[in-house]
Enzyme design. Structure first.
Site, short mmCIF file in Angstrom:
data_model
loop_
_atom_site.label_atom_id
_atom_site.label_comp_id
_atom_site.label_asym_id
_atom_site.label_seq_id
_atom_site.Cartn_x
_atom_site.Cartn_y
_atom_site.Cartn_z
N ASN A 159 0.80 -1.22 0.00
CA ASN A 159 0.00 0.00 0.00
C ASN A 159 0.83 1.27 0.00
O ASN A 159 0.37 2.33 -0.41
CB ASN A 159 -0.93 0.01 1.23
CG ASN A 159 -1.57 1.36 1.45
OD1 ASN A 159 -2.45 1.77 0.69
ND2 ASN A 159 -1.14 2.08 2.47
N SER B 218 -3.44 3.03 -8.55
CA SER B 218 -4.22 4.27 -8.59
C SER B 218 -4.88 4.39 -9.94
O SER B 218 -4.35 3.91 -10.96
CB SER B 218 -3.31 5.48 -8.35
OG SER B 218 -3.99 6.70 -8.61
N TYR C 29 4.46 9.72 -10.50
CA TYR C 29 3.49 8.97 -9.71
C TYR C 29 2.66 8.05 -10.61
O TYR C 29 2.49 6.86 -10.32
CB TYR C 29 2.59 9.95 -8.96
CG TYR C 29 1.46 9.33 -8.19
CD1 TYR C 29 1.69 8.76 -6.94
CD2 TYR C 29 0.16 9.31 -8.69
CE1 TYR C 29 0.64 8.19 -6.21
CE2 TYR C 29 -0.89 8.76 -7.98
CZ TYR C 29 -0.64 8.19 -6.74
OH TYR C 29 -1.68 7.62 -6.03
N ALA C 30 2.16 8.60 -11.72
CA ALA C 30 1.32 7.82 -12.62
C ALA C 30 2.09 6.66 -13.24
O ALA C 30 1.56 5.54 -13.35
CB ALA C 30 0.76 8.73 -13.72
N ALA C 31 3.33 6.90 -13.63
CA ALA C 31 4.12 5.84 -14.26
C ALA C 31 4.41 4.71 -13.29
O ALA C 31 4.36 3.53 -13.66
CB ALA C 31 5.43 6.42 -14.80
N LYS D 127 2.57 3.83 -10.73
CA LYS D 127 1.34 3.09 -10.49
C LYS D 127 0.97 2.22 -11.70
O LYS D 127 0.46 1.11 -11.54
CB LYS D 127 0.20 4.07 -10.16
CG LYS D 127 0.39 4.81 -8.85
CD LYS D 127 0.57 3.88 -7.66
CE LYS D 127 0.53 4.63 -6.34
NZ LYS D 127 0.77 3.73 -5.18
N ILE E 170 -9.72 9.65 -3.01
CA ILE E 170 -10.14 9.15 -1.70
C ILE E 170 -9.80 10.18 -0.64
O ILE E 170 -8.65 10.64 -0.55
CB ILE E 170 -9.44 7.82 -1.37
CG1 ILE E 170 -9.66 6.80 -2.50
CG2 ILE E 170 -9.93 7.29 -0.03
CD1 ILE E 170 -11.10 6.42 -2.77
#
Length: 251
Positions: free
Chosen positions: A91, A139, A151-153, A155, A184
């Site tokens: 997580n 995500s 961050y996107a890559a 995930k 969230i």
């Protein structure tokens, strides 16, 4: 519904607050013993007490999962404390929302490589126990453009990793899935801060969610607990969105 988790042993990283804490408590509510880690000690201790109050075995250790030696030491200690590891929930996130080299390094080291290393460490133990479950918390940012690139890559890589492992580990009776939360909100979390300090930006994102509200940590945890359970015995290689319809793509 009995989810068949009573007496199972789970490890959840980044579990002192927010989604990780909700996952740990959700597993404990089903009777699972839980080991958790995070960097901040006070919140970690409070979560450990909450787990023990449920009546299960609990183990907590302060750990920077981006440090390979520290992560290995935590996982080994968690196995000793619980006896076995049936479920691993990766997580933890650096939440590096920039685009500079530092954000890339943190995202790859913490979000991606810590999850890869934890999985590599734990899978042989699951094989010894006759099977297990690995869940990556990815995500919605890993599924479509528009989020900070590092961050996107990271995930997206987690989602790909989970699918590859699901196929490779199926003969060993180990299921691997990913969860892709949308926006969230929980106390102290990023969307709570945005709502407080950038209300216009908060409302802009809120308008993309058909349900008209942010999700809760407990709603993500409910999906994780199900995927960790025997009720999800024929589900592997899936990336499950938990986003209230926020992501609109067909695939």
């Amino acid at each position: 519904m009995d989810l068949g988790l009573a007496g199972r042993c789970a490890v959840v990283t980044g579990a002192s607050k927010g989604i990780g804490r909700a996952i740990a408590l959700g597993l404990a509510a089903e009777g699972a013993n839980v080991a958790i880690c995070a960097r901040g000690r006070p919140a970690l201790d409070e979560t450990e007490r909450a787990l023990r109050d449920v009546g299960v075995q609990a183990y907590a250790e302060s750990c920077d999962v981006g440090d390979q030696a520290a992560l290995s030491a935590f996982l080994d200690a968690a196995r000793r404390a619980l006896g076995r590891v049936h479920v691993l929930v990766n997580n933890v996130s650096a939440l590096a929302l920039g685009s500079d080299e530092g954000a890339w390094e943190a995202s790859l080291r913490v979000d991606l490589m810590a999850s890869v290393r934890a999985t590599d460490r734990v899978v042989p133990w699951m094989v010894e126990s006759g099977g297990g479950v690995v869940i990556h918390i990815a995500s919605g940012s890993g599924l479509e453009a528009g989020s900070p690139p590092a961050y996107a890559a990271a995930k997206a890589a987690l989602i790909s990793h989970s699918k590859t492992l699901a196929v490779a580990l199926a003969p060993k009776k180990i299921r691997v899935n990913a969860i892709a939360p949308g926006s969230i909100e929980f106390p102290g979390g990023i969307w709570h801060q945005v709502r407080t300090h950038q209300p216009a930006a908060y409302q802009q994102v809120l308008a993309t969610i058909p349900w008209g509200r942010m999700g809760t940590a407990e709603e993500v945890a409910n999906a994780v607990v199900f995927l960790a359970s025997a009720r999800a015995s024929w589900i592997t290689g899936v990336c499950l969105g938990v986003d209230g319809g926020q992501r609109k793509a067909n695939l």
